[in-house]
Design a protein around this motif. Structure first.
Motif, PDB file in Angstrom:
ATOM      1  N   LEU A 214       0.859  -1.219   0.058  1.00 46.90           N
ATOM      2  CA  LEU A 214      -0.005  -0.066  -0.084  1.00 46.90           C
ATOM      3  C   LEU A 214       0.795   1.379  -0.093  1.00 46.90           C
ATOM      4  O   LEU A 214       0.374   2.300  -0.311  1.00 46.90           O
ATOM      5  CB  LEU A 214      -0.969  -0.085   1.194  1.00 46.90           C
ATOM      6  N   SER A 215       2.171   1.194   0.020  1.00 45.92           N
ATOM      7  CA  SER A 215       3.056   2.254   0.262  1.00 45.92           C
ATOM      8  C   SER A 215       3.017   3.371  -0.871  1.00 45.92           C
ATOM      9  O   SER A 215       3.240   4.333  -0.908  1.00 45.92           O
ATOM     10  CB  SER A 215       4.491   2.048   0.519  1.00 45.92           C
ATOM     11  N   SER A 221       0.051  10.852  -0.197  1.00 47.91           N
ATOM     12  CA  SER A 221      -1.092  11.280   0.609  1.00 47.91           C
ATOM     13  C   SER A 221      -0.952  12.396   1.245  1.00 47.91           C
ATOM     14  O   SER A 221      -1.569  12.831   2.221  1.00 47.91           O
ATOM     15  CB  SER A 221      -1.520  10.210   1.673  1.00 47.91           C
ATOM     16  N   GLN A 222      -0.238  13.484   0.863  1.00 49.98           N
ATOM     17  CA  GLN A 222      -0.032  14.698   1.329  1.00 49.98           C
ATOM     18  C   GLN A 222      -0.804  15.551   0.497  1.00 49.98           C
ATOM     19  O   GLN A 222      -0.306  15.859  -0.626  1.00 49.98           O
ATOM     20  CB  GLN A 222       1.331  15.253   1.869  1.00 49.98           C
ATOM     21  N   ARG A 223      -1.293  16.677   0.984  1.00 52.63           N
ATOM     22  CA  ARG A 223      -1.995  17.699   0.456  1.00 52.63           C
ATOM     23  C   ARG A 223      -0.934  18.879  -0.002  1.00 52.63           C
ATOM     24  O   ARG A 223      -0.043  19.113   0.588  1.00 52.63           O
ATOM     25  CB  ARG A 223      -3.207  18.621   1.194  1.00 52.63           C
ATOM     26  N   GLN A 234       6.684  10.391   2.732  1.00 52.03           N
ATOM     27  CA  GLN A 234       6.600   9.601   1.564  1.00 52.03           C
ATOM     28  C   GLN A 234       7.297   8.154   2.073  1.00 52.03           C
ATOM     29  O   GLN A 234       6.917   7.250   1.663  1.00 52.03           O
ATOM     30  CB  GLN A 234       6.769  10.165   0.195  1.00 52.03           C
ATOM     31  N   GLY A 235       8.603   8.318   2.463  1.00 51.48           N
ATOM     32  CA  GLY A 235       9.448   7.325   2.790  1.00 51.48           C
ATOM     33  C   GLY A 235       8.931   6.792   4.345  1.00 51.48           C
ATOM     34  O   GLY A 235       9.016   5.357   4.484  1.00 51.48           O
ATOM     35  N   SER A 239       7.436   2.181   6.282  1.00 54.12           N
ATOM     36  CA  SER A 239       7.865   1.742   7.674  1.00 54.12           C
ATOM     37  C   SER A 239       6.490   1.588   8.558  1.00 54.12           C
ATOM     38  O   SER A 239       6.600   0.482   9.171  1.00 54.12           O
ATOM     39  CB  SER A 239       8.850   2.600   8.265  1.00 54.12           C
ATOM     40  N   VAL A 240       5.827   2.397   8.198  1.00 57.06           N
ATOM     41  CA  VAL A 240       4.759   2.419   9.097  1.00 57.06           C
ATOM     42  C   VAL A 240       3.829   0.976   8.678  1.00 57.06           C
ATOM     43  O   VAL A 240       3.120   0.374   9.408  1.00 57.06           O
ATOM     44  CB  VAL A 240       3.588   3.612   8.884  1.00 57.06           C
ATOM     45  N   GLU A 241       3.663   0.680   7.280  1.00 59.15           N
ATOM     46  CA  GLU A 241       2.868  -0.480   7.026  1.00 59.15           C
ATOM     47  C   GLU A 241       3.746  -1.792   7.280  1.00 59.15           C
ATOM     48  O   GLU A 241       2.834  -2.630   8.008  1.00 59.15           O
ATOM     49  CB  GLU A 241       2.847  -0.369   5.223  1.00 59.15           C
TER      50      GLU A 241
END
Length: 324
Positions: A214-215, A221-223, A234-235, A239-241
């Motif tokens: 999903l990365s 995903s930033q406006r 973005q990077g 790691s979160v996923e």
């Protein structure tokens, strides 16, 4: 301000699956604002839509926006004085609303009271609450992006809200309130970059798939109207996923909450839906991309035009247009 204007005045072109969800249902919309979602609910063939808005000016705009829809009624009233028939509605929506509960009620359980109102209004057989709110522990806030409502960095993370002002919640806080009020179960999904102007929806089925990365969706995903983050978002999403924290630090918390122990709303074989338009904002070239699983278990991508009723010009027509 640009984000607020875009959210309130945006047109909506929902997918067919979303439209059919509301068809024939009695819907209570708590906090309709200027009526962007109100209009969509009415056009989705809901049997009735009762939309509540506390601001008279906003209610007037919402009513004007939906004046040709006979199934929509906009009511100017405060939630605290609202009288609803218990168990009357099939669906209640709280989209960008729960965070304002403490503005109008200084009791510590102000948000819980609104959830109780929604719970009471829902049909005990299959009634559903649809809720979307900013996540006070969203990843962008850790990166120093100012809080959406107050405009200050880290105020949500530090829980620096006033007792009589806007207040958002974490995933755990919100789900604890659901259970306390009496809701039986809930389905969380991701709306990217946020619930206001989403371009990608990650369904519950897509959150538990090792075959999907999903990365790629998350990294954009930033406006562009938001402040620059302190680190590379973005990077960081990858790691979160990998760490299994997507649902905890998503920038928006989005749920379908069930009053009874119902079957899931979302198709378990649909993982992701992505909506895109051309760089020139030409809606004729907009697309809906779906990542899903086949009956044989294979993951594949399906692509179709979001606006099939808009004709795409031929190459010859485009050449003539460019010459003129």
């Amino acid at each position: 301000m640009a984000l607020v204007v875009s959210f309130q005045l945006r047109p909506m072109q929902p997918s067919t699956s979303v439209e059919t969800f509301f068809a024939g249902k009695k819907v209570l919309e708590l906090g309709c604002g200027l009526g962007a979602i109100t209009r969509f609910l009415g056009e989705s063939d809901a049997e009735i839509v009762h939309s509540i808005e506390g601001s008279l000016n906003r209610a007037k705009v919402a009513a004007l926006r939906c004046k040709d829809l006979e199934n929509v009624e906009v009511i100017c009233d405060q939630f605290q004085s609202l009288k609803t028939s218990e168990g009357y509605y099939d669906v209640v929506t709280l989209i960008g609303v729960l965070e304002y509960a403490h503005l109008f009620d200084d009791s510590p359980d102000a948000a819980e009271k609104i959830l109780k109102l929604a719970f009471s209004a829902l049909n005990p057989k299959g009634g559903k609450l649809i809720i979307a709110i900013e996540n006070k522990l969203g990843l962008k806030y850790f990166a120093g992006v100012p809080e959406d409502h107050l405009g200050y960095s880290f105020c949500g993370i530090e829980d620096a809200y006033s007792s009589r002002g806007v207040k958002t919640f974490s995933r755990r806080e919100l789900e604890t309130m659901f259970v306390k009020v009496g809701f039986r179960n809930f389905e969380q999904f991701l709306s990217l970059p946020d619930y206001k102007l989403p371009t990608t929806i990650v369904y519950p089925g897509g959150l538990n798939q090792n075959d999907i990365n999903l990365s790629g969706f998350l990294s954009f995903s930033q406006r562009t109207c938001e402040a620059p983050p302190l680190f590379n978002l973005q990077g960081a999403w990858e790691s979160v996923e990998r760490g299994g924290l997507l649902l905890d630090v998503a920038d928006s918390l989005c749920y379908v909450v069930h009053k009874s122990q119902d079957n899931p709303v979302f198709d378990p074989n649909v993982f992701v839906k992505h909506y895109g338009i051309s760089p020139t904002n030409d809606f004729r070239y907009s697309k809906e991309v779906t990542v899903k699983k086949s009956k044989t278990g294979e993951v594949y991508v399906e692509r179709e035009n979001s606006f099939p009723f808009l004709s795409i010009p031929s190459l010859e027509d485009e050449k003539k247009s460019n010459k003129n």
